[in-house]
Each structure stands twice: as C-alpha cells, then as structure tokens.
Design a protein around this motif. Structure first.
Motif, short mmCIF file in Angstrom:
data_model
loop_
_atom_site.label_atom_id
_atom_site.label_comp_id
_atom_site.label_asym_id
_atom_site.label_seq_id
_atom_site.Cartn_x
_atom_site.Cartn_y
_atom_site.Cartn_z
N ALA A 226 14.29 -29.88 76.98
CA ALA A 226 14.49 -29.30 75.76
C ALA A 226 15.75 -29.66 74.86
N SER A 227 15.73 -29.70 73.59
CA SER A 227 16.85 -30.25 72.80
C SER A 227 17.94 -29.02 72.76
N ASP A 228 18.99 -29.68 72.85
CA ASP A 228 20.22 -28.78 72.97
C ASP A 228 20.57 -28.25 72.07
N VAL A 229 19.82 -28.22 70.83
CA VAL A 229 20.16 -27.60 69.50
C VAL A 229 20.03 -26.11 69.66
N THR A 230 18.96 -25.78 70.35
CA THR A 230 18.63 -24.45 70.64
C THR A 230 19.35 -23.71 71.80
N SER A 231 20.08 -24.37 72.93
CA SER A 231 20.81 -23.65 73.69
C SER A 231 22.22 -24.15 73.84
N ALA A 232 22.60 -25.28 73.27
CA ALA A 232 24.06 -25.78 73.28
C ALA A 232 24.22 -26.07 74.80
N GLU A 233 23.24 -26.23 75.57
CA GLU A 233 23.56 -26.58 77.15
C GLU A 233 23.59 -28.11 77.13
N GLU A 234 24.48 -28.62 77.97
CA GLU A 234 24.72 -30.27 78.27
C GLU A 234 23.25 -30.66 78.87
N VAL A 235 22.65 -31.88 78.34
CA VAL A 235 21.73 -32.54 78.92
C VAL A 235 22.43 -33.76 79.86
N ARG A 236 22.33 -33.38 80.95
CA ARG A 236 23.02 -34.32 82.00
C ARG A 236 22.53 -35.86 81.62
N GLN A 237 21.36 -36.14 81.33
CA GLN A 237 20.78 -37.62 81.25
C GLN A 237 21.58 -38.12 80.01
N VAL A 238 21.82 -37.34 78.87
CA VAL A 238 22.32 -38.01 77.73
C VAL A 238 23.86 -38.55 78.12
N LYS A 239 24.53 -37.80 78.77
CA LYS A 239 25.72 -38.43 79.28
C LYS A 239 25.74 -39.57 80.17
N GLU A 240 24.60 -39.47 81.10
CA GLU A 240 24.43 -40.57 82.00
C GLU A 240 24.01 -41.80 81.17
N TYR A 290 24.45 -32.01 70.80
CA TYR A 290 25.56 -31.73 71.23
C TYR A 290 26.10 -32.35 72.58
N SER A 291 24.97 -32.75 73.34
CA SER A 291 25.22 -33.47 74.50
C SER A 291 25.74 -34.96 74.15
N PHE A 292 25.29 -35.53 73.05
CA PHE A 292 25.68 -36.89 72.50
C PHE A 292 27.08 -36.61 72.11
N GLY A 293 27.49 -35.42 71.79
CA GLY A 293 28.88 -35.37 71.13
C GLY A 293 30.14 -35.37 72.07
N ASN A 294 29.52 -35.52 73.64
CA ASN A 294 30.74 -35.53 74.55
C ASN A 294 31.67 -36.72 74.34
N LYS A 295 32.80 -36.44 74.61
CA LYS A 295 33.83 -37.56 74.69
C LYS A 295 33.51 -38.74 75.36
N SER A 296 32.61 -38.70 76.31
CA SER A 296 32.34 -39.95 76.86
C SER A 296 31.30 -40.87 76.23
N VAL A 297 30.74 -40.05 75.26
CA VAL A 297 29.66 -40.72 74.75
C VAL A 297 30.03 -41.07 73.14
N LEU A 298 30.02 -40.10 72.25
CA LEU A 298 29.96 -40.47 71.11
C LEU A 298 31.15 -41.16 70.51
N PRO A 299 32.51 -40.94 70.86
CA PRO A 299 33.82 -42.07 70.55
C PRO A 299 33.32 -43.56 70.78
N ALA A 300 33.04 -43.82 71.82
CA ALA A 300 32.92 -45.17 71.98
C ALA A 300 31.82 -45.79 71.35
N ILE A 301 30.43 -45.23 71.29
CA ILE A 301 29.28 -45.70 70.48
C ILE A 301 29.48 -45.65 69.09
N MET A 302 30.42 -44.69 68.42
CA MET A 302 30.62 -44.37 67.09
C MET A 302 31.53 -45.89 66.63
N ASP A 303 32.55 -45.77 67.34
CA ASP A 303 33.50 -47.05 67.31
C ASP A 303 32.99 -48.23 67.29
N PHE A 304 32.08 -48.60 68.24
CA PHE A 304 31.21 -49.84 68.41
C PHE A 304 30.29 -50.20 67.20
#
Length: 1001
Positions: A226-240, A290-304
């Motif tokens: 389920a999209s994390d927009v409705t729950s703001a719960e982290e989707v582990r697979q996105v971070k992985e 929200y899950s994509f906004g994790n510090k291990s995901v968004l900064p590196a991808i955005m900077d790239f």
C-alpha cells in the motif's frame, strides 16, 4: 517453398487431424507436419493459430449469454497444459502463451487457480536459462494483469503474491546483475574472445531475463504494498531496492560508451537497462514518497541525477532518454506535495504520534535534505544550465524545421514533455522556478538581458547568440506570471521585440516564431497602447514566409482575441487584412491540425466582433463553402467548421439568411442520421440548427423542410433532448400556424415519444413547449396531441411525490398545462376526461381511478399550489373557478379549498405583477431594451418569448371578476341551499379574506 498466410488453415487442419484417435487421419497428418517443420514460415503459421486460439480462449473463458463457453473440466485441462508448455523456444509463440496465461489468471486467480504462483515460483529455480526466462515472461504478464484490478480483495491477493515472490526475485535480480557486469567487464577487455562469443547468447538471454525481473520488481514494490501516502509507514523494500538500483545504473553507464559501435546488442541492452531502472525509481518515488525520502535513498539519487543534468560526461550528452529520466525524477521530487513543509500547527494536548504529525516530521526532514542538496548556488546553476544548454535548438532541430516547418510547429505543441529533451528541460525549469521564484526571477531577467546584448536585432545569420536569445525568450514566456514584477513588457516590446520583428532576414524566423509565442503567453500583461501595436505585430507575422511562424502568430492572435481586454475598436481596421491572411494560410497549409488551428482563429474572431462581421460576410460564405467541400471525410475539421458557422450565424443575427445557400445544405448533411459518415457531426449540427432558427428573420420553407430530421434524431436517441426542445420552441414561436399545419403529426409523434420515454428531468425540459403549444393554439393543438395530454393526466395522478422533488415538479407543471387547457378550451378537457381510451391508459399505468378525473385534477391543483410559479398558480385558480360552473356535484364539497386557492392568488397578484413590472423595466431585462431587437427591427427570440408571455390569456384575465361570476353560476347550478351550506362551513377569518379579495378593484 515457404509457407504463407494462405497456408494457416491447412496447417491448422493438419494439427487437428494429428490429435485424432482415427489412425487413418492421424498418421498422414503427422507425416505432413514433419515435412512442414523445416519449411520457412511454419512457425509464423503456428503463431497465427495460437494468436487466434488465444483470443478465443480469453473471449469464451467466462460464461457468456450467447454461448456455453468453456467447460470447467476443459479449463482445468488447459491450465495444466499451459504451465507444462511454458518452455517455448520461439519467442513470439512464448509471448502469446504468456499473454494467454495472464488473461486466464485475471479471471481465475485465486479461486480457480490458487496454485499458479507457487508453481511458477518452483519453476523459477530451474538451471535452464531459457525455461527461467519464459517463466519470468509469464510472471511479468500475469502480475501486470492482476495489478490493474482495483477491488480491495484483489489488492490483498496481490500483496500475498508480493510476499511470496519478492525475496527470491530480488536475490535472483542481484545475482544476475553481478553476472552481467562480470560478463561486460570481460567483453570490454576482449578477453578469451572465442569463448566469449560462444557465451554471448546465454549472456544475452540472462540480460533479457534480468530486464523482465526488473519489471517484476517494479510491479511487486509498486502494487504489492500500500502507498505510504495514506499511512506514512516505511515500506522496507523501497529502502532496500532503491540504492541498489542506483548502483546498478552507475555500473552500467560506462558500458554505454565502451560498447558503442562495437557490441551493438549489449549497447542497446545497456541503454534499455539504464532507462528502465530510472523509470523504476521514478515509479517508486511517486508511489511511496515518504519511504523514498529516507536519508539512505533520496540524497544519493537526487545528487546523482543533478550531476548528470548539470555536468554529464561528454559521452552521455547523446544519451538523451537517460537525461530525460533524470529530469523527470528531479521534477517529480521537486513538485512532490508530500515534501512540502506543512504550515499547520498542532492541537493542544494532541498526542505526538498522529498520522499528520508523522507526515509533517518526514516532510520537514526531506525539505531540509533538499535544501542541502539544492542550495541557492546550485539552483541558480541548474537554472542557467537548463536555459543555456537544454533550451537551445540543436542542428537536428533546425534541419527538421527547414525541411518541414509545418510539422515542426505541431511537434513542438503535441509532443509529450517526457519524450524529448528540450520539452522535458522546460517542464523541469517551470517547477524549479515555482519553487524558487524569488531567487530565480532576477536570474532569468539577467539571462534575458545578457542574451539581448549578445545578439543585436539586425543579425542575419544563425549564431549561438541568436539561439541563446531564443532560449531566453522561451524561459521568459514560460514564467510570465512571475516575471511581470521584474520585467516591464511594454518596454521590452518597444525596445527590443519590435526591432527584431522589423528584421526580415530569413534566419530571423527563429526569433520571429518565438516572439509570436511570447506575445500569446504574456497576453495578460499587454495593456494600453501596447495592445494595438501587438495586434499589428501579429498580423505582420501572419505574413511571414515561414509556415511555423505564421501558425505561431495564428495561435497567439487567438489568445489575444479571447482575452477579456480585447479591443474591437483597435482591431477593426485590421479585419480586412486578417481575413485575407487567414484564408491564405488555410490554403497554404497541408496538415489537418493546421487547418483546425486557423479555423479556430476565424471562429473566435467571428464570435468576438459580433455584427462588425457583416461587411465581410460574402467572403466568409465563400470560404466556408470551399472548406466544407475540401474537408470531406475529415470529421474533426468539419466539427470545427460547424462551430465557426454557429458563431457566424450568431454574429450575422437577422441577416443570417444571406448565407442560407451555403448553410442549409451543410446543415441538412449534418442532421441526417441515415448518413453514417456524418453521425459524428450530429451534436454540433443540431446546435447550429438551433442557432439558425433562433436568429432567423422568418422561417423560410427550406427550414420548415428540415423538421422531420428532428423526429429521426429523437427516434434514434434522446442524447440531444435539450437542444431538440429549443428547436421545437423556435419552430413554434417563429413558424406559428404555418409550421403546425405542415408538421402537426410529426410534432405529435415527437412529443409523445419524449414524454413516454424520458426521465423526470427530460419531461420537465419538454413541458414548457407543450404549454406554449396549448397557449398559442388552444383550439388546434389539443386534438393533435391527444395522446400527450392523456400522458400528462397519468403523470398528474401517479402517486405520492413527497420525497421526490423532480416528480413533484413534473406533476405541478403537468397540472398547470391541463389547468390552462381547461381555461382556454373547457369543452375539450371535458371530452378528454370522459374519453373511454383514457381509462385504458390509466389501467396500463397501474392506476385505479374510481372518481371523476376532473375531481382528481382539482385535488392536484389544490395540493400543488405551493409548488407552482405565479402564472401556474393563476392557471390553477382559474381552472378551479371554472370547475365551479360544471355539473360535478362533488365540487360543492371542495368549495372551501377552491376559494382558499383563488383568494391566495388574487391577493398575491398585485404584488407579483408589480415585481414583474419592476423586473421588466430594469436594465438587465431583455424588454424593452434595444438589445432584444434583431437587426432591422425584427424581434429576437427572447423578445418573441416576452410577447407570448405578455399576451397570455391566463395573465390577462381578471380572476376576481371570473370568480365572482362563477360563484353566482355555482349557486344557481347546485342550489342556493347547498351553496350557502358550503359557504357557512368556511372559517370566519377565511371568509373575510374571500370578501376582501372579491371587493378589490
């Protein structure tokens, strides 16, 4: 000899016979098939057979009314066989099998085919590369099909599939990417060339399987959770998944250069892989921000992505599709509303872990990350790069423009922003500017001034300075709504744009086209005397030698004319030249879209200049006639033409008859439902028909001849009911008795069909024209619409309507028409109510009426008096007054209620009349202001309506006098004793009101 499409049926017969239990049929068929196997085209024949059978399977898999479908036993057999034959060597046949399995899975999973994905998961573990590739093909198609199902139960099923498949699929994806990169490293070093060539086929199959696996990972992450927009719960697979996808992109990109021109298949794969992985990241960000906004995901991808946009390796500048995806992802992140800081505060004593608070916390963190990734200096740099590098026309762009200016113009308008690099850069620039308008507005103005200094208005060659100026003008045009505070348009136009427009060198077409577009974008800032200068500038651009420039000017001129500040006076002197240029442009262009664009300008211009069109009417008539003849088969162009003709008729007003020789044949063609080629024109044609009638000085015989077409249209459907009602009204109020004498039977058929078949809303729209018909022709019309009047009685007597406002309105209006008829043709109502066929009609409607129909109507008129308009109330009261004089004994029992209604109407009449008179004399009223008169003093439709309303016998009669006389007749008819007894039952206060009403002068 090769097999062809004509041999498909033969091969199919052989296949059928090869399955026969009859050996005499089976053996020859098997032998013939064995001989065919090596012939070219055999696999294509099999593919055609499979495709047809697949379609049949998916079509008849569900039970259908028109066939028995496939039996359950056969379905079980087919499902097993399909899974056993997944390992198909021919890729086209394998694809057809995968599509068929996915179609069946959509219907049968999980109820009838619960084991599908467990079987596929088992088959994935095979060491056979081809088999695993085919399983992934089936898996991807099935997941794609199931992911489109939207019911919550279906989404839960998909989540269970994701839980089953994700871990294994993800581990296989990672293993495959390592193997592919190792193989690529060996290829790039050209090690052991002989063995590598032998392994290339297996490696390529691994690459294709990995691509399918990437698509499956996307489906599982996007639709399996389920999209994390409705729950703001982290989707582990996105971070992985996301960081690994980025690493894979970074690992593949070097091979884009090293394989170019050497390893074509793997170079093509590298392109597809990088683009696909970027698209997966874009999809993940949109689905799980929200899950994509994790510090291990968004900064590196955005900077790239920013680095690739701002400072790509020289070899990557040609990899446009990859750069496009980088821009798409940056744009998606910048405009993501979940990343915008929330400005709402907290409720006192509210818990700290609410959903909104979690969202706000994440948004704050992400906003901080974005600020660090995109500081002001980098924002300004990105803006400069987008304008000065990506907005610039390339040599390829200019070649395309030179070869076909018309196609080039439309491609710039119609292409999706995600398909080409420049439109994508423009879309990113707009979002970047909106997020940083205070920072970037001065920067854009600075770039604009820099470009104008670097490219003088008198240039004759295409220079880098000219192209930069074009890019700067694009940037200024896209964000006009903010730059107006930093850039004075009038000064810009007079000091620079005017001089550039005066330079008629052929290469100046680049700037001329851009200036034309900018004038359309800045329309809201073009004010005062500058507006007239802009009109002249666009007319001048319409004379340019380049079609792309002329079409751009055409579009912007349309915007200026539609603007609320359009000045007819300033434009009037340009009209003759404008018409000529438009007519010439239509003649010069070739493409359909161009003709539509010019025709739209003509239509808009006609609409806005109104009666000033009359001096040019003959030119336009000739033009429309020619365009119609040339547009045969181009329905969209004809629709635009019909719209223009409608505006033309409205502008001509009551001189519209001067174009009838051109107009009426076109109109007749458009409203002929028996002509299948023009059915798509019907909606616009009936609107043109209504406009023609409502602006006619008189209903000429040719217009009268068209009415039967309306009957055919309504017999086909009621989609155009409201316009049809307006057309009937036009014929009634303008055609009068001539129309009724010619088309009485058609009109009766039409009204009967409408009242019998449409809903309450449709009936309500139709009743006013029945009311006009009865009012204008009280003696002639009722016998013609006998069946319609019977249906109105049925509507009046059909049950309660307390909880149905539409039905209440229908019964109220129907009752008012019958009341009017009683007043204006009393004898006919008596005939109507006593006709034996009415009892049958009521019985068919399920109504059992045991009393006099007139008494039932009396009850309705008394009951609905509060729901009626004033004129309907007066019709009710007048009818009730007349009822008192009829030989209906039971009426005396209703005398109190009848007098109450009449008294209410009499006492309220003076107030209603004074309000109506006040309304009629107000400036907004169409009577008697000159706006309501047509040209030459011919009454308009609205005025004709007012005349009919003012001459209404119901409105003119004196209810007070009528009631006084009818009470005397009632006393005489029913006897003084009975009458006085009924009067005596009236409450003293009510009786006092009656006396007051009847004494009013």
């Amino acid at each position: 000899m090769a097999l062809s499409a004509s041999d498909v049926q033969t091969v199919y017969s052989l296949l059928t016979n090869s399955l026969s239990s009859d050996e005499s049929l089976r053996k020859p068929a098997e032998s013939a098939l064995a001989q065919c196997e090596n012939r070219p085209g055999f696999c294509s024949c099999l593919l055609e057979i499979i495709a047809v059978r697949d379609a049949a399977c998916s079509r008849y898999w569900r039970h259908r009314r028109d066939s028995q479908g496939i039996s359950n036993d056969e379905k079980v057999h087919l499902r097993k066989k399909l899974l056993l034959h997944i390992r198909e060597e021919n890729p086209q046949i394998a694809l057809q099998l995968a599509v068929l399995i996915s179609k069946i899975a959509r219907i049968d999973y999980p109820k009838e085919w619960p084991e599908l994905f467990s079987i596929l998961a088992q088959q994935l573990q095979t060491a056979d590369m081809l088999a695993s590739h085919r399983v992934f093909m089936v898996l991807f198609r099935s997941l794609k099909e199931l992911s489109t199902k939207r019911l919550s139960s279906d989404q839960r099923n998909f989540s269970e599939i994701a839980s089953l498949l994700f871990e294994y699929t993800w581990s296989l994806w990672q293993r495959d990417v390592q193997n592919i990169l190792q193989g690529f490293a060996a290829l790039s070093l050209e090690l052991a060339s002989t063995s590598i060539v032998e392994q290339q086929n297996d490696m390529f199959l691994t690459c294709e399987r990995w691509l399918l696996c990437s698509k499956i990972i996307r489906q599982l992450v996007i639709s399996g959770y389920a999209s994390d927009v409705t729950s703001a719960e982290e989707v582990r697979q996105v971070k992985e998944v996301s960081p690994v996808l980025l690493n894979a992109i970074q690992s593949f990109l070097p091979y884009y250069t090293s394989f170019m021109g050497r390893q074509i298949e793997f170079w093509d794969f590298t392109q597809r892989a990088c683009i696909k992985l970027m698209k997966v990241l874009v999809s993940i960000q949109c689905r799980h921000p929200y899950s994509f906004g994790n510090k291990s995901v968004l900064p590196a991808i955005m900077d790239f992505c920013l680095n690739k946009i701002i400072n790509p390796e020289p070899s990557l500048t040609s990899f446009e599709q990859f750069l496009i995806q980088c821009m798409v992802l940056v744009k998606s992140i910048l405009e993501c509303k979940e990343y915008k800081p929330k400005l709402t505060g907290r409720v006192i004593n509210e818990g700290g872990d609410t959903l909104e608070q979690r969202k706000k916390n994440i948004s704050t963190v992400v906003a901080g990350m974005l600020a660090s990734i995109l500081p002001t200096e980098r924002v300004v740099l990105l803006c400069n790069i987008l304008i000065k590098r990506y907005f610039i026309y390339t040599g390829k762009d200019l070649d395309e423009w030179h070869q076909n200016p018309e196609s080039f113009h439309h491609e710039q308008d119609m292409i999706q922003w995600t398909e080409k690099l420049r439109p994508c850069a423009e879309a990113l620039y707009i979002v970047l500017f909106e997020n940083n308008r205070n920072v970037l507005a001065p920067v854009v103005v600075s770039i604009l001034h820099e470009a104008m200094r670097g490219s003088p208005p008198v240039e004759s060659e295409i220079t880098p300075g000219m192209l930069l100026k074009d890019a700067a003008y694009s940037a200024a045009g896209h964000v006009y709504y903010e730059l107006s505070n930093y850039l004075n348009f009038s000064e810009w136009f007079r000091s620079s744009l005017t001089q550039e427009l005066s330079n008629e060198q052929p290469n100046m077409r680049i700037l001329h086209r851009k200036i034309a577009l900018v004038l359309g974008q800045w329309v809201s800032e073009i004010k005062g005397d500058t507006r007239k200068l802009v009109y002249h500038a666009l007319i001048r651009l319409l004379q340019d030698n380049d079609i792309a420039v002329r079409l751009a000017a055409c579009r912007s001129l349309c915007y200026l004319i539609q603007d609320s500040n359009f000045s007819e006076q300033d434009f009037y002197d340009l009209l003759p030249m404008c018409w000529g240029l438009c007519f010439k442009l239509v003649k010069d262009v070739q493409e359909f879209d161009s003709k539509v664009q010019v025709l739209n300008l003509i239509s808009v211009l006609i609409e806005h200049i109104g009666e000033k069109i009359i001096p040019f009417a003959s030119q336009l008539v000739d033009f429309f006639q020619k365009i119609w003849e040339e547009s045969t088969g181009e329905n969209l162009l004809q629709i635009q033409l019909l719209t223009a003709l409608r505006n033309f008729i409205c502008s001509l007003g009551y001189q519209s008859s001067i174009c009838y020789n051109m107009l009426l044949p076109i109109l007749q063609c458009g409203i002929d439902v028996n002509n299948p080629e023009t059915l798509s024109l019907l909606e616009d044609s009936v609107l043109l028909w209504e406009a023609t009638l409502s602006h006619a000085s008189s209903i000429v015989p040719q217009l009268l001849d068209l009415f039967p077409y309306l009957v055919s249209i309504m017999e086909r459907s009621f989609d155009h009911l409201q316009v049809a009602v307006d057309i009937i009204e036009d014929y009634l109020i303008f055609g009068g008795m001539e129309f009724l004498s010619r088309h009485a039977s058609s009109l009766a058929t039409l009204l009967d069909g409408i009242i019998s078949n449409v809903n309450d809303k449709g009936i309500l729209s139709t009743l006013p024209i029945i009311d006009i018909l009865v009012q204008c022709f009280p003696a002639e019309a009722p016998p013609l619409i006998f069946g319609v009047l019977q249906k109105l009685i049925v509507l009046c007597l059909s049950g309660e309507d307390d909880h149905n406002p539409s039905r209440t309105a229908v019964r109220t209006s129907s009752g008012a028409i019958l009341a009017r008829l009683l007043v204006m043709n009393t004898n006919y109502v008596a005939h109507l109510a006593s006709d034996p066929s009415l009892a049958l009609v009521l019985q068919q409607a399920g109504l059992c009426i045991n009393q006099n129909i007139l008494l039932c109507l009396v009850d309705l008129w008394i009951d609905k008096i509060d729901n009626a308009t004033f004129i309907q109330k007066k019709a009710y009261a007048s009818a009730l007054s007349i009822i008192l004089t009829l030989r209906v004994p039971e009426v005396i029992d209703k005398l109190e209620d009848i007098l109450s209604v009449c008294t209410t109407v009499i006492l309220g009449e003076s107030k209603e009349t004074s309000e109506e008179d006040s309304s009629a004399s107000s400036p907004s009223s169409p009577w008697p202001n000159s706006d309501s008169f047509g040209y030459g003093g011919v009454p308009s439709k609205e005025l004709r309506r007012r005349q009919i309303k003012d001459s209404d016998p119901i409105k003119q009669l004196s209810l007070e006098s009528m009631l006084r006389e009818n009470l005397k007749a009632c006393a005489s008819l029913h006897g003084e004793a009975s009458f006085n007894a009924a009067i005596g039952k009236i409450h003293p206060s009510a009786f006092a009101q009656i006396q007051q009403a009847l004494k009013m002068a």
